[in-house]
Scaffold this motif. Structure first.
Motif: not given
Length: 387
Positions: A237-238, A254-256, A265-266, A271-274
């Motif tokens: 996860t980044l 915010i995890g990627c 998965e994010v 709002s930025d995560a969405a």
């Protein structure tokens, strides 16, 4: 006893900034030296410019002027945008005739036709970071390109030869991401001219960036012979700090999460995560870029990630065009099917040995790099005085 009052004059504890007129001309000619050596045209070369309507015409004029002064011939083809993702059929004949290509196009690095032309000896300069002639007046333009090459070579030595190894990425936000390398992957990745510290387009098959800021990638598909179907051993996860097209760094974590080279998965509630969740899930990592020019601004991430030493950008090709990118950056130099996630403070290790420490590129303090820097001035000022 009372303390004496401070003088009413302004306090001065550091030397005043120099009048720009004192340094302007010498700085400009230092930048011109990098420019002329990078565009290593020879007499009789057939030069092709692949451009777009938003390129500063003075940039094309500068390239043409240098080429003609050296006895090279120049043709220019302008596409409707730099965002194109494959070479148009109508252009292939022009490209085939060229000895030297200067390009703004996004597809320059990965289009199979362009790769084949370089394999046949064609020399290339990508000018994503030279879209405005006034950039010649910036510190990164005049930083010695040869010294950038020395920094890159010192970084390459941290990838061990002849055995498997793992590169891990971590930061204060909790990133835990890793890539496994084989000896064959290492040899393929480091064989290219930029990893060998060759910053000038003076050898057959070369591909360089100008301005000399965007260094070679810590990983990309060249490690797999440009085979997009080859399996990639990466996971984790980044937690990016920022992304191109967002006005400021993210305020939430915010995890990627990656499975192989794909974001599956994010996480995050804001709002930025969405936006990133809609954009990134299903996207594939195509390059993991690192900055190598100590005078590149650290907090300037447009158009494709900071190029300061140790700053990273994770280039993601999206599963579908992003409406957010189309709304926010309709004239971005890259297409709406690509996104660069950025970290400025990563710690990167190679089998536990430091490559980047908290965003600081370890190679900047290598003895060989310091010795090379001393040929151009004060090593500490050149290598560690950031912009």
């Amino acid at each position: 006893m009372s303390m004496p009052e401070l003088a009413t004059d302004p306090l001065v504890g550091l030397p005043p900034a120099l009048n720009p007129e004192v340094t302007h001309t010498k700085n400009y000619f230092a930048a011109l030296e990098n420019f002329q050596r990078t565009f290593a045209f020879g007499q009789g070369d057939k030069v092709l410019l692949l451009t777009d309507p938003l390129l500063d015409t003075r940039v094309a004029d500068a390239v043409m002027g240098l080429a003609r002064a050296r006895g090279a011939t120049v043709r220019q083809y302008m596409e409707s945008s730099s965002q194109i993702t494959e070479v148009p059929e109508a252009v292939k004949a022009l490209v085939a005739e060229a000895d030297f290509v200067v390009s703004t196009w996004f597809c320059s690095i990965f289009d199979p036709y362009f790769i084949a032309r370089r394999a046949a000896g064609q020399r290339w300069v990508k000018i994503t970071y030279f879209r405005d002639l006034d950039l010649l007046h910036t510190p990164q333009a005049r930083f010695p390109a040869e010294l950038v090459g020395e920094i890159i070579r010192a970084t390459a030595t941290r990838y061990p030869a002849g055995r498997d190894f793992t590169v891990r990425f971590a930061d204060a936000r909790g990133s835990d991401f890793s890539i496994d390398y084989t000896p064959a992957m290492r040899e393929l990745l480091l064989a290219h001219n930029r990893w060998r510290g060759k910053m000038f387009a003076d050898e057959p098959g070369c591909y360089v960036h100008y301005l000399p800021t965007h260094g070679p990638n810590l990983w990309d598909r060249t490690a797999h012979r440009n085979d997009s179907t080859a399996p990639v051993t990466m996971s984790g996860t980044l937690y990016p700090q920022w992304a191109v097209g967002f006005a400021k760094p993210f305020t939430e974590r915010i995890g990627c999460r990656f499975e192989s080279d794909t974001i599956v998965e994010v996480t995050g509630e804001g709002s930025d995560a969405a936006i990133l969740r809609e954009m990134l899930v299903g996207g594939r990592l195509i390059e993991l870029g690192c900055g190598f020019n100590p005078k590149a601004p650290r907090h300037t991430i447009y158009p494709a990630g900071s190029n300061a030493p140790g700053a990273l950008h994770f280039g993601i090709d999206l599963a579908r065009p992003s409406e957010y990118i189309l709304r926010t950056m309709p004239q971005w130099e890259e297409p709406p099917v690509h996104m660069d996630l950025v970290t400025l403070d990563s710690t990167v290790t190679v089998d536990g040995q430091p490559l980047i420490e908290g965003g600081f590129l370890s190679a900047l303090r290598d003895p060989a790099v310091r010795a090379a820097a001393a040929k151009f001035g004060n090593p500490i000022e050149l290598l560690e005085t950031a912009i």
